[in-house]
Design a protein around this motif. Structure first.
Motif, PDB file in Angstrom:
ATOM      1  N   MET A 140       5.243   0.632  -1.759  1.00  0.00           N
ATOM      2  CA  MET A 140       6.148   2.826  -1.769  1.00  0.00           C
ATOM      3  C   MET A 140       4.908   3.052  -2.906  1.00  0.00           C
ATOM      4  O   MET A 140       5.417   4.527  -2.240  1.00  0.00           O
ATOM      5  N   GLN A 141       5.061   2.351  -3.669  1.00  0.00           N
ATOM      6  CA  GLN A 141       3.904   3.559  -4.502  1.00  0.00           C
ATOM      7  C   GLN A 141       2.647   4.681  -3.679  1.00  0.00           C
ATOM      8  O   GLN A 141       2.302   4.754  -3.681  1.00  0.00           O
ATOM      9  N   ARG A 142       2.430   3.375  -2.383  1.00  0.00           N
ATOM     10  CA  ARG A 142       1.426   3.195  -1.488  1.00  0.00           C
ATOM     11  C   ARG A 142       1.983   5.488  -0.663  1.00  0.00           C
ATOM     12  O   ARG A 142       0.829   5.520  -0.555  1.00  0.00           O
ATOM     13  N   VAL A 143       3.104   4.921  -0.272  1.00  0.00           N
ATOM     14  CA  VAL A 143       2.991   6.159   0.517  1.00  0.00           C
ATOM     15  C   VAL A 143       4.009   7.151  -0.499  1.00  0.00           C
ATOM     16  O   VAL A 143       2.869   8.378   0.425  1.00  0.00           O
ATOM     17  N   ALA A 144       3.949   7.111  -2.222  1.00  0.00           N
ATOM     18  CA  ALA A 144       4.118   7.612  -2.772  1.00  0.00           C
ATOM     19  C   ALA A 144       3.046   8.898  -2.791  1.00  0.00           C
ATOM     20  O   ALA A 144       2.776   9.769  -3.035  1.00  0.00           O
ATOM     21  N   LEU A 145       2.000   8.587  -3.474  1.00  0.00           N
ATOM     22  CA  LEU A 145       0.137   8.392  -2.961  1.00  0.00           C
ATOM     23  C   LEU A 145       0.261   9.341  -1.969  1.00  0.00           C
ATOM     24  O   LEU A 145      -1.010   9.923  -2.145  1.00  0.00           O
ATOM     25  N   ALA A 146      -0.386   8.504  -1.214  1.00  0.00           N
ATOM     26  CA  ALA A 146       0.005   8.921   0.418  1.00  0.00           C
ATOM     27  C   ALA A 146       0.306  10.571   0.988  1.00  0.00           C
ATOM     28  O   ALA A 146      -0.350  11.269   0.911  1.00  0.00           O
ATOM     29  N   ARG A 147       1.679  10.462   0.444  1.00  0.00           N
ATOM     30  CA  ARG A 147       2.470  11.537   0.347  1.00  0.00           C
ATOM     31  C   ARG A 147       1.894  13.070  -0.360  1.00  0.00           C
ATOM     32  O   ARG A 147       1.564  13.867   0.147  1.00  0.00           O
TER      33      ARG A 147
END
Ligand SMILES: Nc1ncnc2c1ncn2[C@@H]1O[C@H](COP(=O)(O)OP(=O)(O)OP(=O)(O)O)[C@@H](O)[C@H]1O
Ligand SMILES: [Mg+2]
Length: 368
Positions: A140-147
């Motif tokens: 999830m934290q990777r998704v937040a970073l990607a966004r």
């Protein structure tokens, strides 16, 4: 940021803070809970209106109290990743990451391309169509970073993005984050209260205390030369002892350039070869890293040899952490490499010793 002050009613959260983050630099804000780290980030993002000061991003003044400039948050091109994941659970990962680009009404093909690019970067290519509720914390934290990255922000603000993750994952993501930051040449401000995270991620570390920056420098410089005992404490120097002020006066210096002083309330004398900063003369603290203490069961003589008894033994794998009760002094923390040494037992008499060069005499605090 120039001379930024932020007050919440009576309370001052940021107190005349000035700092320049270079293009492509990773600046880490490090400091105790409540010192103003998040407030500083929120001012940059435009989520908070400073009482006073000016903020410039690139060539654009985004806030200036005197000229009445206050650019809206969504116009600042600032990316943000916070401690809480802020991922929409009912959407796929692709939809989560694509959202900010859809808001900008970019062509579909371009959105697909840019999302694919950042998912690759954070290692989530194979998960694009998966629902976000099925992700682990680290994913999830990777998704937040990607966004955040998909927006190609001028500045990326990260506020304790790893603190909800377990220790091993945190270690790994820390290295990945640093790698991404360096490869893309991202300008980052990263907030943490974890010293090893700060040391690992920073080009420079800014130590904050009471809404101000009290020391700013490269990680190795701060580690080697903290400017106060409060900062040393923050960086894991667990042996910090008040000294009798009189005994640290420069007149106490000998021909060899060392200074000997007594720990307040104890008969223990400590000899330091490091220069004593002026501010240390009124409220001196002797600071010794636990790694700089050697322990031996054999009696020793000479400067900085203190007899004592092992109080606590904590086996940590590649090293052993001891607490030693000094005979005429305070308790001492020692970290001893495991290799080639046999474990000391609780209650065993030992001699602790430290190189005078490893002992710093610092003021309790510095006031910027
Ligand atoms: N919305 C608010 N209203 C009133 N006071 C606030 C508000 N937000 C923060 N503060 C106060 O401002 C000071 C700085 O808070 P801030 O959140 O910036 O600290 P921090 O360094 O991020 O701490 P932490 O490590 O706990 O996240 C604190 O004393 C806090 O109590
Ligand atoms: Mg905070």
């Amino acid at each position: 940021m120039e001379n930024i002050t932020l007050a919440y009613g009576e309370a001052t959260a940021i107190d005349g803070l000035s700092v320049t983050v270079e293009d492509g630099e990773s600046l880490v804000l490090l400091g105790k809970s409540g010192c103003g780290k998040t407030s500083t980030m929120r001012c940059v993002a435009g989520l908070e209106t400073p009482t006073r000061g000016r903020i410039t991003i690139g060539d654009t003044v985004v806030f200036d109290s005197e000229r009445g400039i206050r650019m809206a948050p969504n116009k600042r091109n600032v990316g943000m990743v916070f401690q809480s994941y802020a991922v929409w659970p009912h959407r796929t990962i692709f939809q989560n990451v694509a959202f900010p680009l859809q808001q900008q009404r970019l062509p579909k093909a371009e959105i697909r391309e840019r999302v694919a690019e950042v998912l690759e970067l954070v290692g989530l290519t194979d998960y694009a169509e998966r629902g976000a509720s099925l992700l682990s914390g680290g994913q999830m934290q990777r998704v937040a970073l990607a966004r955040s990255l998909v927006m190609r922000p001028s500045v990326l603000l990260l506020d304790e993005p790893l603190s909800n993750l377990d220790a091993r994952l945190r270690d790994r993501l820390r290295v990945e984050l640093r790698d991404i930051q360096q490869r893309l040449g991202l300008t980052c401000v990263y907030v943490t209260h974890d010293q090893s995270e700060a040391l690992a991620l920073a080009d420079r570390i800014a130590l904050m205390q009471g809404g101000r920056i009290v020391q700013i420098d490269r990680p190795e410089r701060i580690y080697d030369a903290p400017s106060s005992a409060a900062i040393a404490d923050f960086l894991g120097v667990s042996n910090i002892f008040p000294c009798d002020p009189g005994t640290t006066a420069p007149t106490g210096a000998t021909a060899t350039g060392t200074t000997t002083f007594r720990l307040t309330g104890h008969a223990t004398e400590v000899t330091s070869a490091a220069p004593t900063p002026a501010g240390a003369l009124t409220a001196p603290r002797a600071c010794i890293r636990p790694e700089d203490i050697q322990l031996t069961p054999e009696p020793l003589t000479g400067a900085n040899t203190w007899p004592g008894r092992v109080d606590v033994v904590s086996f940590q794998g590649s090293y052993v952490r001891y607490r030693v009760a000094l005979k005429d002094g305070p308790d001492l923390d020692a970290i001893v490499p495991r290799r080639g040494t046999s474990l000391l037992g609780v209650g065993e008499p030992v001699w602790a010793t430290a190189d005078p060069a490893a002992i710093q005499v610092l003021p309790a605090e510095v006031t910027a």
